[in-house]
Write a protein that holds these residues in place. Structure first.
Motif, PDB file in Angstrom:
ATOM      1  N   VAL A 156      18.335  80.063 -49.572  1.00 29.65           N
ATOM      2  CA  VAL A 156      17.006  79.456 -49.671  1.00 29.65           C
ATOM      3  C   VAL A 156      16.983  78.049 -49.070  1.00 29.65           C
ATOM      4  CG1 VAL A 156      17.027  78.145 -51.856  1.00 29.65           C
ATOM      5  CG2 VAL A 156      15.069  79.580 -51.301  1.00 29.65           C
ATOM      6  N   GLY A 157      18.171  77.537 -48.671  1.00 29.92           N
ATOM      7  CA  GLY A 157      18.236  76.178 -48.147  1.00 29.92           C
ATOM      8  C   GLY A 157      17.372  75.951 -46.920  1.00 29.92           C
ATOM      9  N   ALA A 158      17.314  76.955 -46.031  1.00 25.84           N
ATOM     10  CA  ALA A 158      16.498  76.802 -44.819  1.00 25.84           C
ATOM     11  C   ALA A 158      15.026  76.645 -45.173  1.00 25.84           C
ATOM     12  CB  ALA A 158      16.693  78.005 -43.907  1.00 25.84           C
ATOM     13  N   ILE A 159      14.567  77.411 -46.170  1.00 24.99           N
ATOM     14  CA  ILE A 159      13.174  77.284 -46.607  1.00 24.99           C
ATOM     15  C   ILE A 159      12.926  75.889 -47.168  1.00 24.99           C
ATOM     16  CG2 ILE A 159      11.441  78.180 -48.213  1.00 24.99           C
ATOM     17  CD1 ILE A 159      12.852  80.869 -48.076  1.00 24.99           C
ATOM     18  N   SER A 171      10.883  68.841 -44.842  1.00 26.23           N
ATOM     19  CA  SER A 171      10.493  68.152 -43.608  1.00 26.23           C
ATOM     20  C   SER A 171       8.981  68.185 -43.425  1.00 26.23           C
ATOM     21  CB  SER A 171      11.185  68.786 -42.403  1.00 26.23           C
ATOM     22  OG  SER A 171      10.789  70.130 -42.234  1.00 26.23           O
ATOM     23  N   GLY A 172       8.340  69.272 -43.866  1.00 23.84           N
ATOM     24  CA  GLY A 172       6.886  69.330 -43.785  1.00 23.84           C
ATOM     25  C   GLY A 172       6.216  68.268 -44.633  1.00 23.84           C
ATOM     26  N   VAL A 173       6.761  68.042 -45.834  1.00 25.18           N
ATOM     27  CA  VAL A 173       6.225  66.991 -46.711  1.00 25.18           C
ATOM     28  C   VAL A 173       6.395  65.619 -46.067  1.00 25.18           C
ATOM     29  CG1 VAL A 173       6.530  65.817 -48.927  1.00 25.18           C
ATOM     30  CG2 VAL A 173       6.563  68.315 -48.819  1.00 25.18           C
ATOM     31  N   LEU A 203      -2.490  81.482 -37.323  1.00 23.65           N
ATOM     32  CA  LEU A 203      -3.300  81.198 -38.515  1.00 23.65           C
ATOM     33  C   LEU A 203      -3.772  79.748 -38.563  1.00 23.65           C
ATOM     34  CD1 LEU A 203      -1.384  83.210 -41.283  1.00 23.65           C
ATOM     35  CD2 LEU A 203      -3.256  83.939 -39.796  1.00 23.65           C
ATOM     36  N   GLY A 204      -3.201  78.880 -37.718  1.00 18.93           N
ATOM     37  CA  GLY A 204      -3.670  77.497 -37.639  1.00 18.93           C
ATOM     38  C   GLY A 204      -3.200  76.611 -38.767  1.00 18.93           C
ATOM     39  N   TYR A 205      -2.082  76.948 -39.431  1.00 19.94           N
ATOM     40  CA  TYR A 205      -1.588  76.135 -40.535  1.00 19.94           C
ATOM     41  C   TYR A 205      -0.928  74.860 -40.021  1.00 19.94           C
ATOM     42  CZ  TYR A 205      -2.029  80.253 -43.612  1.00 19.94           C
ATOM     43  OH  TYR A 205      -2.494  81.315 -44.336  1.00 19.94           O
ATOM     44  N   ARG A 206      -1.065  73.779 -40.786  1.00 17.32           N
ATOM     45  CA  ARG A 206      -0.306  72.563 -40.518  1.00 17.32           C
ATOM     46  C   ARG A 206       1.157  72.787 -40.912  1.00 17.32           C
ATOM     47  NH1 ARG A 206      -4.016  70.396 -43.936  1.00 17.32           N
ATOM     48  NH2 ARG A 206      -2.363  69.446 -45.190  1.00 17.32           N
ATOM     49  N   PRO A 207       2.095  71.940 -40.430  1.00 17.08           N
ATOM     50  CA  PRO A 207       3.510  72.141 -40.763  1.00 17.08           C
ATOM     51  C   PRO A 207       3.780  72.269 -42.264  1.00 17.08           C
ATOM     52  CG  PRO A 207       3.317  70.540 -39.011  1.00 17.08           C
ATOM     53  CD  PRO A 207       1.919  70.852 -39.444  1.00 17.08           C
ATOM     54  N   LEU A 208       3.152  71.410 -43.074  1.00 13.29           N
ATOM     55  CA  LEU A 208       3.383  71.468 -44.514  1.00 13.29           C
ATOM     56  C   LEU A 208       2.890  72.780 -45.101  1.00 13.29           C
ATOM     57  CD1 LEU A 208       4.256  70.271 -47.188  1.00 13.29           C
ATOM     58  CD2 LEU A 208       2.061  69.065 -47.310  1.00 13.29           C
ATOM     59  N   ILE A 209       1.726  73.228 -44.677  1.00 11.61           N
ATOM     60  CA  ILE A 209       1.183  74.482 -45.205  1.00 11.61           C
ATOM     61  C   ILE A 209       2.058  75.656 -44.763  1.00 11.61           C
ATOM     62  CG2 ILE A 209      -0.838  75.975 -45.303  1.00 11.61           C
ATOM     63  CD1 ILE A 209      -1.138  73.232 -46.654  1.00 11.61           C
ATOM     64  N   SER A 210       2.579  75.594 -43.543  1.00  9.82           N
ATOM     65  CA  SER A 210       3.496  76.639 -43.077  1.00  9.82           C
ATOM     66  C   SER A 210       4.737  76.711 -43.959  1.00  9.82           C
ATOM     67  CB  SER A 210       3.911  76.375 -41.628  1.00  9.82           C
ATOM     68  OG  SER A 210       2.801  76.428 -40.767  1.00  9.82           O
ATOM     69  N   LEU A 232       4.964  75.658 -47.103  1.00  6.10           N
ATOM     70  CA  LEU A 232       4.566  76.158 -48.420  1.00  6.10           C
ATOM     71  C   LEU A 232       4.363  77.666 -48.399  1.00  6.10           C
ATOM     72  CD1 LEU A 232       2.057  73.356 -49.504  1.00  6.10           C
ATOM     73  CD2 LEU A 232       4.311  73.812 -50.487  1.00  6.10           C
ATOM     74  N   ALA A 233       3.928  78.198 -47.269  1.00  2.52           N
ATOM     75  CA  ALA A 233       3.718  79.644 -47.158  1.00  2.52           C
ATOM     76  C   ALA A 233       5.032  80.413 -47.269  1.00  2.52           C
ATOM     77  CB  ALA A 233       3.028  79.974 -45.833  1.00  2.52           C
ATOM     78  N   LEU A 234       6.148  79.781 -46.901  1.00  5.39           N
ATOM     79  CA  LEU A 234       7.454  80.425 -47.015  1.00  5.39           C
ATOM     80  C   LEU A 234       8.088  80.238 -48.389  1.00  5.39           C
ATOM     81  CD1 LEU A 234       9.089  79.506 -43.587  1.00  5.39           C
ATOM     82  CD2 LEU A 234       8.355  81.769 -44.328  1.00  5.39           C
ATOM     83  N   ALA A 235       7.595  79.267 -49.160  1.00 12.52           N
ATOM     84  CA  ALA A 235       8.231  78.910 -50.424  1.00 12.52           C
ATOM     85  C   ALA A 235       8.371  80.073 -51.410  1.00 12.52           C
ATOM     86  CB  ALA A 235       7.470  77.753 -51.073  1.00 12.52           C
ATOM     87  N   PRO A 236       7.378  80.997 -51.519  1.00 16.56           N
ATOM     88  CA  PRO A 236       7.550  82.094 -52.488  1.00 16.56           C
ATOM     89  C   PRO A 236       8.780  82.952 -52.252  1.00 16.56           C
ATOM     90  CG  PRO A 236       5.252  81.939 -51.805  1.00 16.56           C
ATOM     91  CD  PRO A 236       6.027  81.006 -50.926  1.00 16.56           C
TER      92      PRO A 236
END
Length: 513
Positions: free
Chosen positions: A150-153, A159-161, A297-304, A306-310
């Motif tokens: 999970v480290g890569a996520i 980095s997005g934050v 989908l037009g996500y910003r880096p942070l939202i991208s 967060l989309a992987l976090a689950p």
């Protein structure tokens, strides 16, 4: 599962487990941390696309090349002191870009950071296995493998934050502070060393580094140059030739870097293959899905991020219990089930189109996450169990080398197939474009969307066509990765040991060779 009674972990064991997991998360997070920052780095430093590639991959290359010697050095001179040394090198090199921010210095800094990581990563696992009794080792290794996966996520998320609130330099500052903090904390750990203190194997270290390095260079350059480029062919040939020389040397020296006969042990050999395939597919997925989130989908880096976090939750939870399952039924069943889940998830992702939403992708992502947790932790445990305790540093290094080589090859496969599919679909539109727009539009969707943005509404149709070309390339890439994983599952079904073979010892294998 929290142990109770006489199996309760001591405070020292909990502290060791915590620091080992934090250190391996730092190493794996750093592999993916710059994905979201590359556009800003290019804008601020003037780095070319090739330089950006090496800013990311210089770290992976150094880590992959030196992780085997790093594990041997830890066994010989002490795993704690090597861990601390690696963290200090990692921290200082991560801080360098705060003062030297030209593309060349960024590449040098990332390479040196990778050298530090090559000392850190095997030390974390070997300290863990040496510090836990055999009956608790599987759970500890499972948790370590889960957080490593999970480290890569976490790297993409962190980095997005930072990018959302600060500049790209804050990523390097964060890594430097984390490395320095962990190096101080690691001073509290007990030392662990191979009692025999065998002599080092310089020829083995050199040939292993050259072989892995050449293969990783070929994998890195494939997406840019193509499979038939002289550099790619030459690097591949050198890698395979030197790898053969490595095997011959290791069979003949008195104190080999790694006893290659271990690969005849079904648990050790198949475990190494499983870890390689898992990281190959995981990093190939990240390479595809992050671009889909941002460009389609037009996500910003942070939202991208967060989309992987689950994906992290099932991966870690299943990783903790999977080694216990493997102890009961053998490596074959959980490994095959995990690889089948990963392959099925990739084939589901291969069905995406322009109307696919994040909710549609969440199911396949969670399925893949569960598969990763199910197969990777038992595979890591099989690698460790296939070697004597005194050589767990080298066993950890084999596990880590498999991860890094798998990640590099996965990025290469995903990138080259995506580029070929995109190029094939976008080609009919190029002759109708102004000459100065043909090259960027033909190169990538990101460049094509920049051309569209500059041209305004009249070019919107081109943007839609480029997006459809990207989706076509992503479908082909995901299909290749999915079929490759299913093929690996079929191989593991034959190769990996069941319950009756898990007790086969290293000494038994050595006596046969």
């Amino acid at each position: 599962m929290v142990p109770t009674g006489r199996d309760q972990l001591s405070t020292a064991q909990r502290w060791l487990l915590t620091l080992s997991c934090l250190a391996v998360v730092l190493v794996t997070a750093s592999m993916a941390a710059l994905y979201t920052a590359l556009p800003e780095i290019a804008a601020d430093t003037g780095a070319s696309q090739v330089e950006l590639t090496w800013i990311v991959d210089g770290y992976t290359l150094a880590l992959a090349c030196l992780v085997l010697p790093g594990g041997a050095i830890g066994d010989r001179y002490g795993r704690r002191v090597v861990l601390i040394t690696g963290l200090l090198i990692f921290s200082v090199a991560s801080a360098a870009p705060l003062f030297l921010d030209s593309p060349t210095w960024l590449i040098v800094a990332r390479v040196v950071t990778g050298i530090g990581a090559a000392l850190v990563m095997p030390s974390t696992l070997s300290l863990l296995t040496a510090g836990f009794p055999e009956e608790r080792r599987g759970t500890a290794v499972g948790l370590w493998a889960g957080v490593a996966g999970v480290g890569a996520i976490l790297g993409i998320l962190g980095s997005g934050v930072l990018i959302e609130n600060f500049s790209w330099a804050s990523i390097f500052a964060g890594m430097a502070v984390a490395g320095a903090t962990l190096s101080v904390a690691a001073c509290t750990l007990p030392e662990s060393v191979d009692p025999s203190r065998s002599a080092m194997d310089p020829l083995g270290a050199i040939t292993s580094a050259l072989a892995i390095g050449a293969i990783v260079v070929a994998a890195i350059e494939v997406p840019v140059r193509g499979w038939l480029d002289p550099l790619v062919i030459g690097a591949t040939a050198i890698g395979l030739t030197v790898a053969t020389a490595f095997v011959i040397i290791e069979r003949r020296v008195a104190h080999p870097l790694i006893d290659v006969r271990l690969f005849a042990h079904r648990g050790f050999g198949s475990g190494t293959a499983i870890v390689t395939v898992q990281f190959l597919v995981t990093f190939g997925l990240f390479m595809l899905i992050v671009q889909y989130f941002q460009l389609i989908l037009g996500y910003r880096p942070l939202i991208s991020a967060l989309a992987l976090a689950p994906m992290g939750l099932p991966m870690v939870l299943i990783s903790v219990i999977a080694p216990r399952l493997a102890e009961r039924v053998g490596l074959r069943i959980p490994a095959c089930a995990g690889l089948l889940a990963i392959g099925a998830g990739m084939l589901m992702i291969a069905q995406i189109d322009s109307h696919t939403s994040y909710v549609d992708l969440l199911g396949p992502l969670l399925l893949m996450s569960a598969g990763i947790g199910l197969c990777t932790a038992p595979a890591t445990a099989a690698i460790v169990d296939g070697t004597p305790v005194a050589k767990h540093g080298v066993a950890a290094a084999v596990n880590d080398a498999a991860r890094e080589v798998g990640a590099a090859i996965g990025i290469a496969i995903a990138g080259s197939v995506l580029a070929a599919g995109y190029g094939e679909r976008i080609a009919p539109a190029l002759p109708n474009l102004p000459e100065q727009a043909r090259e960027p539009v033909g190169d990538s969707l990101a460049a094509a969307l920049e051309v569209v943005e500059r041209a305004g509404p009249p070019a919107q149709q081109l943007g839609d066509f480029a997006k459809s070309a990207f989706i076509h390339g992503m479908q082909e890439s995901a299909t290749v990765l999915g079929l490759l994983t299913l093929g690996a599952a079929a191989l593991i079904a034959v190769w990996a040991p069941g319950k009756c073979r898990t007790t086969e010892t290293t000494e038994t294998v050595a006596s046969r060779a």
